[in-house]
Design a protein around this motif. Structure first.
Motif, short mmCIF file in Angstrom:
data_model
loop_
_atom_site.label_atom_id
_atom_site.label_comp_id
_atom_site.label_asym_id
_atom_site.label_seq_id
_atom_site.Cartn_x
_atom_site.Cartn_y
_atom_site.Cartn_z
N ASN A 6 0.81 -1.22 0.00
CA ASN A 6 0.00 0.00 0.00
C ASN A 6 0.84 1.27 0.00
N SER A 7 2.15 1.15 0.17
CA SER A 7 3.01 2.34 0.26
C SER A 7 3.99 2.49 -0.89
N LEU A 8 4.25 1.45 -1.67
CA LEU A 8 5.31 1.50 -2.67
C LEU A 8 4.89 0.87 -3.99
N ALA A 9 5.15 1.61 -5.09
CA ALA A 9 4.84 1.10 -6.43
C ALA A 9 5.92 1.54 -7.40
N ILE A 10 6.00 0.85 -8.51
CA ILE A 10 6.87 1.25 -9.62
C ILE A 10 5.96 1.42 -10.83
N GLU A 11 6.20 2.48 -11.62
CA GLU A 11 5.30 2.81 -12.72
C GLU A 11 6.08 3.23 -13.95
N GLY A 12 5.63 2.79 -15.10
CA GLY A 12 6.16 3.23 -16.38
C GLY A 12 5.04 3.88 -17.17
N ASP B 260 -7.00 8.26 4.70
CA ASP B 260 -8.10 7.48 5.26
C ASP B 260 -8.36 6.32 4.33
N ASP B 261 -9.51 5.66 4.45
CA ASP B 261 -9.80 4.47 3.63
C ASP B 261 -9.91 4.78 2.14
N LYS B 262 -10.25 6.00 1.78
CA LYS B 262 -10.48 6.35 0.38
C LYS B 262 -9.42 7.29 -0.20
N THR B 263 -8.80 8.11 0.61
CA THR B 263 -7.91 9.17 0.12
C THR B 263 -6.45 8.84 0.41
N SER B 264 -5.58 9.13 -0.57
CA SER B 264 -4.15 8.91 -0.38
C SER B 264 -3.36 10.05 -1.01
N ASP C 163 15.88 13.22 -18.41
CA ASP C 163 15.89 14.14 -17.28
C ASP C 163 15.18 13.51 -16.08
N ILE C 164 15.37 14.15 -14.94
CA ILE C 164 14.74 13.70 -13.71
C ILE C 164 13.25 14.07 -13.72
N LEU C 165 12.44 13.23 -13.12
CA LEU C 165 11.00 13.44 -13.04
C LEU C 165 10.61 13.38 -11.56
N LEU C 166 10.02 14.44 -11.05
CA LEU C 166 9.56 14.52 -9.67
C LEU C 166 8.08 14.87 -9.67
N GLY C 167 7.34 14.38 -8.70
CA GLY C 167 5.91 14.72 -8.68
C GLY C 167 5.26 14.47 -7.33
N VAL C 168 4.10 15.08 -7.16
CA VAL C 168 3.24 14.87 -6.00
C VAL C 168 1.82 14.68 -6.52
N GLY C 169 1.02 13.98 -5.76
CA GLY C 169 -0.34 13.74 -6.21
C GLY C 169 -1.26 13.32 -5.08
N ALA C 170 -2.52 13.16 -5.44
CA ALA C 170 -3.55 12.69 -4.52
C ALA C 170 -4.46 11.73 -5.26
N GLY C 171 -4.95 10.75 -4.55
CA GLY C 171 -5.85 9.77 -5.15
C GLY C 171 -7.10 9.60 -4.31
N TYR C 172 -8.19 9.25 -4.98
CA TYR C 172 -9.45 8.98 -4.30
C TYR C 172 -9.98 7.65 -4.82
N LYS C 173 -10.15 6.68 -3.92
CA LYS C 173 -10.58 5.34 -4.27
C LYS C 173 -12.09 5.33 -4.50
N LEU C 174 -12.52 4.97 -5.70
CA LEU C 174 -13.95 4.84 -5.99
C LEU C 174 -14.48 3.50 -5.50
N ASN C 175 -13.68 2.44 -5.68
CA ASN C 175 -13.98 1.10 -5.15
C ASN C 175 -12.66 0.34 -5.06
N ASP C 176 -12.70 -0.97 -4.93
CA ASP C 176 -11.47 -1.74 -4.77
C ASP C 176 -10.57 -1.72 -6.00
N HIS C 177 -11.12 -1.36 -7.16
CA HIS C 177 -10.34 -1.44 -8.40
C HIS C 177 -10.13 -0.10 -9.10
#
Length: 187
Positions: A70-76, A113-117, A145-159
């Protein structure tokens, strides 16, 4: 030891619904090790221009990743950064600037919380920008070049999750990227 094994076997035989119910509910929990894919619309603002045509416009981002926990991912991902046209005031020729990039990032997340990250991103982007006049390439640049970012997510359901981000590409290409999109996690 045989008596202990016999008692365990009898408890499973006499009460199989408990084991089955636990297995069914465990399958519905969010488990680590999920693949995901996403699509975002983006607005980019890059510090470049060709014949007074700015390198900023709307575009899109396609991404896929693997969430270890729940805390770590890798993305392309593939970024369609900008695509603008214009007519040169001095020569009256039609010119176009286009830019795209491939990125690889590590993403750290914190569940509010359960829905927001909230999330942070660190990675690299290999990008390519080109300019053409009347369909003929006249100028091009590329780099990593280097890529840096910040974001927020909202869970609609489990998927499904909604995700908004601000990303900055820093180095030879200086670009600010604002995006809003969705991700779909594996079942």
């Amino acid at each position: 030891m045989k008596a202990y094994s016999l008692i365990c076997l009898l408890s499973v035989i006499t009460n199989p619904t408990t084991l089955l119910a636990e297995d069914l509910f465990a399958a519905n929990e969010t488990s680590p090790g999920q693949f995901y894919a996403g699509f975002s619309l983006l607005k980019s603002d890059a510090e470049c221009s060709f014949q007074n045509i700015a390198c900023d416009s709307t575009g899109y981002k396609l991404a896929t990743g693997y969430k270890f926990n729940n805390s770590l991912a890798i993305e392309g991902g593939y970024y369609n950064l900008f695509s603008n046209d214009g007519v040169s005031a001095s020569t009256s020729e039609k010119s176009t600037v286009k830019g795209s990039g491939l990125a690889l990032s590590t993403i750290g997340s914190y569940a509010v919380d359960d829905k927001t990250s909230l999330s942070g991103r660190v990675g690299i982007m290999a990008w390519d920008a080109e300019a053409n006049t009347n369909g003929i390439p006249v100028n091009g640049m590329n780099g990593t070049d280097i890529l840096l970012g910040v974001g927020a997510g909202y869970k609609l359901n489990d998927h499904w999750q909604l995700r908004g981000e601000y990303e900055h590409v820093g180095g030879d290409l200086e670009a600010k990227i604002y995006s809003l999109g969705t991700t779909l996690s594996t079942l």
